[in-house]
Write a protein that holds these residues in place. Structure first.
Motif, PDB file in Angstrom:
ATOM      1  N   ASP A  84     -21.384  63.029  21.160  1.00 38.56           N
ATOM      2  CA  ASP A  84     -22.382  64.083  21.291  1.00 38.56           C
ATOM      3  C   ASP A  84     -22.555  64.404  22.780  1.00 38.56           C
ATOM      4  OD1 ASP A  84     -24.691  65.682  20.850  1.00 38.56           O
ATOM      5  OD2 ASP A  84     -25.993  63.926  21.070  1.00 38.56           O
ATOM      6  N   ASP A 109     -25.555  66.550  24.316  1.00 40.99           N
ATOM      7  CA  ASP A 109     -26.923  66.562  24.851  1.00 40.99           C
ATOM      8  C   ASP A 109     -27.596  65.202  24.714  1.00 40.99           C
ATOM      9  OD1 ASP A 109     -26.962  69.230  25.705  1.00 40.99           O
ATOM     10  OD2 ASP A 109     -27.295  69.922  23.657  1.00 40.99           O
ATOM     11  N   ASP A 110     -28.059  64.713  25.833  1.00 41.79           N
ATOM     12  CA  ASP A 110     -28.765  63.430  25.939  1.00 41.79           C
ATOM     13  C   ASP A 110     -27.856  62.217  25.716  1.00 41.79           C
ATOM     14  OD1 ASP A 110     -31.382  64.470  26.610  1.00 41.79           O
ATOM     15  OD2 ASP A 110     -31.293  65.354  24.620  1.00 41.79           O
ATOM     16  N   VAL A 111     -26.547  62.481  25.676  1.00 38.92           N
ATOM     17  CA  VAL A 111     -25.568  61.386  25.618  1.00 38.92           C
ATOM     18  C   VAL A 111     -24.638  61.493  26.843  1.00 38.92           C
ATOM     19  CG1 VAL A 111     -23.625  60.430  24.307  1.00 38.92           C
ATOM     20  CG2 VAL A 111     -25.707  61.150  23.118  1.00 38.92           C
ATOM     21  N   ASP A 170     -24.121  59.472  18.806  1.00 40.75           N
ATOM     22  CA  ASP A 170     -25.116  60.548  18.836  1.00 40.75           C
ATOM     23  C   ASP A 170     -26.515  59.943  18.908  1.00 40.75           C
ATOM     24  OD1 ASP A 170     -26.726  62.918  18.004  1.00 40.75           O
ATOM     25  OD2 ASP A 170     -24.780  63.758  17.469  1.00 40.75           O
ATOM     26  N   ASP A 171     -27.379  60.588  19.689  1.00 41.27           N
ATOM     27  CA  ASP A 171     -28.757  60.074  19.840  1.00 41.27           C
ATOM     28  C   ASP A 171     -29.696  60.569  18.736  1.00 41.27           C
ATOM     29  OD1 ASP A 171     -28.435  62.693  21.113  1.00 41.27           O
ATOM     30  OD2 ASP A 171     -30.547  62.484  21.666  1.00 41.27           O
TER      31      ASP A 171
HETATM   32 MG   LIG Z   1     -27.850  64.658  21.406  1.00 42.69          MG
END
Ligand SMILES: [Mg+2]
Length: 180
Positions: free
Chosen positions: A6, A8-10, A136-137
Motif C-alpha cells: 500500500d 498511503d501511510d505505508v 496495508d495499514d
Molecule cells: Mg494506507
C-alpha cells in the motif's frame, strides 16, 4: 512471492503530511497527534464541520506529490525486491482523483525512481488484485471478492485493535517476511 505494498501511510506519509500542513495553516484549529489516532479515516475522528476545510487541503495541487516519506519504507521495498520478490505498489486513489492520480506517479518517481512507476497498481478495490501478501495499514481490506493475498497489517495506532493477523513495520519486516 508477489508482494503488494500500500502507498498511503505505508510508503508516503499522507496523514502525517496532512497534519503538518493543517497545523501550519490553522495553528489554532482542532487536531489529533498521529500517535493518538484511533480511527483509520481522519473524517471519522475530526469534527464534521472541519471536513470541507480538510478536504480542500489534501486535494490541493502538490499535496500528494510532496508527501513526506514513512521512515524506512522505500529502502525496505527496494530491499525486498533485491531479495527476488515481485513488488507492486497497490494504492487506492482518492475519489477526488484530479491531482491525486498523477501526483501518486510523481511521488513514486521522485522518491523511488522512474522504474517504480511501472509497478503502480491503482484500484479502489484491492481484493481484485492478485498477490501473495498485501501490506496495508487499513484495518479491514474488503471488496467485491475474497482476496487471494494474506493481509499483513502495517502497524499503526488506529489498527491496534485488529488481532489475529500478522503485523509488520519497516523495522521488523525482514523477520516477518521470513515466516511467510
Ligand atoms: Mg494506507
Amino acid at each position: 512471492m508477489i508482494i503488494l505494498v500500500d502507498m498511503d501511510d505505508v510508503l508516503a506519509d499522507f496523514d502525517g503530511g496532512f497534519l503538518l500542513k493543517w497545523r501550519e495553516k490553522y495553528p489554532d484549529e482542532f487536531f489529533i497527534p498521529m500517535s493518538e489516532r484511533q480511527k483509520f479515516y481522519m473524517r471519522d475522528e475530526y469534527p464534521p464541520e472541519l471536513l470541507d476545510k480538510m478536504t480542500d487541503l489534501f486535494t490541493q495541487k502538490g499535496f500528494v506529490a510532496n508527501l513526506p516519506l514513512i521512515r524506512g519504507g522505500v529502502e525496505a521495498v527496494k530491499n525486498i525486491k533485491e531479495k527476488g520478490h515481485e513488488v507492486f505498489i497497490c494504492t487506492s486513489p482518492m475519489r477526488q482523483y484530479q491531482n491525486c492520480v498523477a501526483e501518486k506517479y510523481e511521488w513514486v518517481e521522485k522518491n523511488m525512481g522512474f522504474d517504480w512507476t511501472t509497478k503502480i497498481v491503482l484500484s479502489r478495490d484491492k481484493t481484485l488484485i492478485q498477490g501473495n501478501i498485501l501490506i496495508d495499514d487499513k484495518p479491514e481490506v474488503t471488496g467485491a471478492v475474497k482476496p487471494v493475498w494474506e493481509h499483513v497489517i502495517f502497524d499503526k495506532s488506529y489498527n491496534a485493535h485488529v488481532i489475529g493477523q500478522r503485523r509488520i513495520t519497516w523495522q521488523n519486516y525482514q523477520e516477518v517476511l521470513k515466516e511467510l
